[in-house]
Write an enzyme that holds these catalytic residues in place. Structure first.
Site, PDB file in Angstrom:
ATOM      1  N   CYS A   1      -1.795  -1.042   7.538  1.00  0.00           N
ATOM      2  CA  CYS A   1      -0.910   0.124   7.444  1.00  0.00           C
ATOM      3  C   CYS A   1      -0.927   0.933   8.743  1.00  0.00           C
ATOM      4  O   CYS A   1       0.081   1.533   9.118  1.00  0.00           O
ATOM      5  CB  CYS A   1      -1.345   1.008   6.277  1.00  0.00           C
ATOM      6  SG  CYS A   1      -1.040   0.263   4.660  1.00  0.00           S
TER       7      CYS A   1
ATOM      8  N   GLU B   1       1.230   3.780   2.087  1.00  0.00           N
ATOM      9  CA  GLU B   1       1.935   4.114   3.317  1.00  0.00           C
ATOM     10  C   GLU B   1       3.198   3.273   3.474  1.00  0.00           C
ATOM     11  O   GLU B   1       4.246   3.776   3.906  1.00  0.00           O
ATOM     12  CB  GLU B   1       1.015   3.890   4.526  1.00  0.00           C
ATOM     13  CG  GLU B   1      -0.259   4.721   4.492  1.00  0.00           C
ATOM     14  CD  GLU B   1      -1.443   3.980   3.881  1.00  0.00           C
ATOM     15  OE1 GLU B   1      -2.565   4.143   4.381  1.00  0.00           O
ATOM     16  OE2 GLU B   1      -1.238   3.245   2.879  1.00  0.00           O
TER      17      GLU B   1
ATOM     18  N   ARG C   1      -5.336  -2.056 -27.635  1.00  0.00           N
ATOM     19  CA  ARG C   1      -4.277  -2.193 -28.649  1.00  0.00           C
ATOM     20  C   ARG C   1      -3.739  -0.848 -29.126  1.00  0.00           C
ATOM     21  O   ARG C   1      -2.635  -0.795 -29.686  1.00  0.00           O
ATOM     22  CB  ARG C   1      -4.800  -3.006 -29.840  1.00  0.00           C
ATOM     23  CG  ARG C   1      -5.988  -2.406 -30.543  1.00  0.00           C
ATOM     24  CD  ARG C   1      -6.663  -3.394 -31.488  1.00  0.00           C
ATOM     25  NE  ARG C   1      -7.869  -2.840 -32.091  1.00  0.00           N
ATOM     26  CZ  ARG C   1      -9.047  -2.831 -31.479  1.00  0.00           C
ATOM     27  NH1 ARG C   1      -9.185  -3.333 -30.265  1.00  0.00           N
ATOM     28  NH2 ARG C   1     -10.107  -2.317 -32.080  1.00  0.00           N
TER      29      ARG C   1
ATOM     30  N   THR D   1     -24.472  -5.311 -30.194  1.00  0.00           N
ATOM     31  CA  THR D   1     -23.235  -4.628 -30.588  1.00  0.00           C
ATOM     32  C   THR D   1     -22.130  -5.635 -30.886  1.00  0.00           C
ATOM     33  O   THR D   1     -21.347  -5.458 -31.820  1.00  0.00           O
ATOM     34  CB  THR D   1     -22.797  -3.648 -29.484  1.00  0.00           C
ATOM     35  OG1 THR D   1     -23.859  -2.738 -29.220  1.00  0.00           O
ATOM     36  CG2 THR D   1     -21.571  -2.868 -29.902  1.00  0.00           C
TER      37      THR D   1
ATOM     38  N   ASP E   1     -20.509  -5.713 -34.537  1.00  0.00           N
ATOM     39  CA  ASP E   1     -19.161  -5.152 -34.651  1.00  0.00           C
ATOM     40  C   ASP E   1     -18.037  -6.166 -34.441  1.00  0.00           C
ATOM     41  O   ASP E   1     -16.900  -5.918 -34.852  1.00  0.00           O
ATOM     42  CB  ASP E   1     -18.973  -4.028 -33.630  1.00  0.00           C
ATOM     43  CG  ASP E   1     -19.879  -2.833 -33.881  1.00  0.00           C
ATOM     44  OD1 ASP E   1     -20.549  -2.816 -34.938  1.00  0.00           O
ATOM     45  OD2 ASP E   1     -19.915  -1.927 -33.033  1.00  0.00           O
TER      46      ASP E   1
ATOM     47  N   GLU F   1     -20.019   0.521 -23.093  1.00  0.00           N
ATOM     48  CA  GLU F   1     -19.720   0.969 -24.454  1.00  0.00           C
ATOM     49  C   GLU F   1     -20.817   0.638 -25.464  1.00  0.00           C
ATOM     50  O   GLU F   1     -20.623   0.814 -26.660  1.00  0.00           O
ATOM     51  CB  GLU F   1     -18.373   0.395 -24.903  1.00  0.00           C
ATOM     52  CG  GLU F   1     -17.188   1.058 -24.227  1.00  0.00           C
ATOM     53  CD  GLU F   1     -15.944   1.102 -25.105  1.00  0.00           C
ATOM     54  OE1 GLU F   1     -16.036   0.799 -26.300  1.00  0.00           O
ATOM     55  OE2 GLU F   1     -14.872   1.453 -24.571  1.00  0.00           O
TER      56      GLU F   1
ATOM     57  N   GLY G   1     -24.761  -1.444 -26.648  1.00  0.00           N
ATOM     58  CA  GLY G   1     -25.209  -0.470 -27.626  1.00  0.00           C
ATOM     59  C   GLY G   1     -26.273   0.470 -27.073  1.00  0.00           C
ATOM     60  O   GLY G   1     -26.373   0.692 -25.862  1.00  0.00           O
TER      61      GLY G   1
ATOM     62  N   HIS H   1       0.839  -1.192   0.000  1.00  0.00           N
ATOM     63  CA  HIS H   1       0.000   0.000   0.000  1.00  0.00           C
ATOM     64  C   HIS H   1       0.881   1.251   0.000  1.00  0.00           C
ATOM     65  O   HIS H   1       2.098   1.181   0.218  1.00  0.00           O
ATOM     66  CB  HIS H   1      -0.920  -0.006   1.212  1.00  0.00           C
ATOM     67  CG  HIS H   1      -1.975  -1.072   1.153  1.00  0.00           C
ATOM     68  ND1 HIS H   1      -2.997  -1.173   2.064  1.00  0.00           N
ATOM     69  CD2 HIS H   1      -2.169  -2.095   0.276  1.00  0.00           C
ATOM     70  CE1 HIS H   1      -3.769  -2.209   1.757  1.00  0.00           C
ATOM     71  NE2 HIS H   1      -3.292  -2.771   0.679  1.00  0.00           N
TER      72      HIS H   1
ATOM     73  N   CYS I   1      -5.480   1.436   6.341  1.00  0.00           N
ATOM     74  CA  CYS I   1      -6.237   0.217   6.650  1.00  0.00           C
ATOM     75  C   CYS I   1      -5.863  -0.309   8.026  1.00  0.00           C
ATOM     76  O   CYS I   1      -4.770  -0.071   8.533  1.00  0.00           O
ATOM     77  CB  CYS I   1      -6.018  -0.842   5.581  1.00  0.00           C
ATOM     78  SG  CYS I   1      -4.311  -1.442   5.458  1.00  0.00           S
TER      79      CYS I   1
END
Length: 369
Positions: free
Chosen positions: A105, A71, A234, A223, A227, A311, A313, A69, A96
């Site tokens: 922590c 800290e 990428r 979608t 698609d 994203e 449709g 973490h 935490c």
């Protein structure tokens, strides 16, 4: 929350000069924390700074999940550990107090005798929820809570939403034509499934950057069938998000790119017959006939997913908007015209955050109001 049991300083207790100093170092915590964007899930991306006599002697941010973490990294970076007993530790989120992948922590801070800790905002996770702050207080440390709290909460929006609302932080993203369409008429498409681009390459690269920053990406059946997207990064460096695919009747062919095994994928379906399932893909069964989006949020929460980009449709976007289940919307407008086709969704309860040009596109960014 147990915070009402803790005696502590708040920003209103500080002098103007001390508050300015604390805000300066808390701002640095937030800046550092952003280095963990996209890598710490399901942990929050925290920043930590250690200061002695007006000089930063240690800094750290949350390592990728399973690592240290903020800290811990900040304390490790201090060369002379004896200086910690005279220092101030600043951290954007409450330390935490429980054992997880790493020890608490709060215990480490107490162990090193750091006399003052400044916390941006408390942790709503029921495993912490004021317990870390209380542990520091009971050890005799001086505690200040709430410095730049608004900025810290904004930075930790994914983590806070997940624990307070029991759902991921939801980002809607789409591209629409200048005349308000998401997709052309079916007859304008080729027989082979492929994306019908509206936004330019620069906008698409930005979307891939966003994907690397969020934990998951969600897409509907239609979608995928139209698609055949891969939903990866990428065009950008970084980790591809977990793919969440809605496939009510398991209609998507098993040779489509979302099933290529390159990225963790969860299919949400109503088919309970496991014989139709595909090896290497996780399946979650829900009832599509009622409260689908609420059930989706439950599935994502159960899978420890703190943020998701929706994203498409159009029907999927519209359903989240209708259920008032969204936090941000990022909408590209290209310069092309379709005349006919699938209409872009209409937001409700939105507040425009910004608008800017990306070459030939306009990007409008909205927050839920």
């Amino acid at each position: 929350m147990e915070t009402e049991l803790i005696t502590m300083q708040t920003p209103s207790d500080l002098t103007k000069s001390d508050l300015h100093t604390d805000e300066k170092y808390m701002s640095r915590c937030i800046e550092l924390a952003k280095n963990g964007l996209g890598t710490t899930f399901p942990n929050p991306m925290v920043g930590c700074v250690i200061v002695l006599d007006g000089k930063i002697i240690g800094e750290g941010f949350t390592s990728p999940y399973g690592g240290s973490h903020a800290e811990v990294n900040a304390i490790r970076s201090v060369q002379d550990k004896s200086l910690l007993k005279q220092s101030v530790l600043y951290v954007s989120l409450e330390p935490c107090s429980h054992f997880g992948k790493t020890p608490p922590c709060a215990d480490l801070i107490v162990e090193h005798g750091i006399p003052r800790v400044v916390i941006g905002t408390l942790d709503p996770n029921e495993k912490v929820a004021g317990k870390g702050a209380k542990k520091l207080q009971e050890a005799g440390g001086k505690l200040t809570i709430g410095v730049l709290e608004g900025a810290c909460k904004q930075h930790h929006k994914r983590f806070l939403t997940f624990h307070q609302k029991k759902r991921p932080y939801i980002i809607l993203k789409w591209a629409e034509t200048a005349d308000g369409f998401l997709a052309p008429e079916q007859k304008q498409r080729t027989k082979e499934p492929r994306p019908f681009w509206i936004s330019n390459i620069h906008s698409r690269q930005l979307v891939h950057q966003w994907r690397s920053e969020e934990q998951a990406i969600l897409i509907g059946t239609r979608t995928v069938l139209q698609d055949n997207p891969k939903l990866d990064v990428r065009l950008w460096e970084g980790r591809s998000p977990i793919r969440i695919v809605l496939d009510k009747n398991l209609d998507i062919p098993k040779d489509y790119k979302v099933f290529d095994g390159s990225v963790e994928t969860i299919v949400v379906t109503q088919i309970s017959d496991s014989r139709k399932y595909q090896k290497g893909i996780a399946y979650e069964v829900i009832d599509f006939s009622k409260d689908r989006e609420l059930q989706l949020c439950e599935v994502l929460h159960r899978n420890q997913i703190l943020s998701v980009i929706v994203e498409g449709g159009a029907k999927t976007h519209a359903a989240f908007i209708a259920q008032d289940l969204w936090d941000e919307a990022r909408v590209f407008t290209g310069r092309s015209h379709f005349g006919k086709g699938t209409r872009a969704p209409e937001l409700a309860h939105e507040k425009k955050l910004s608008s800017r040009k990306i070459d030939t596109d306009i990007l409008n960014w909205y927050l839920h109001d």
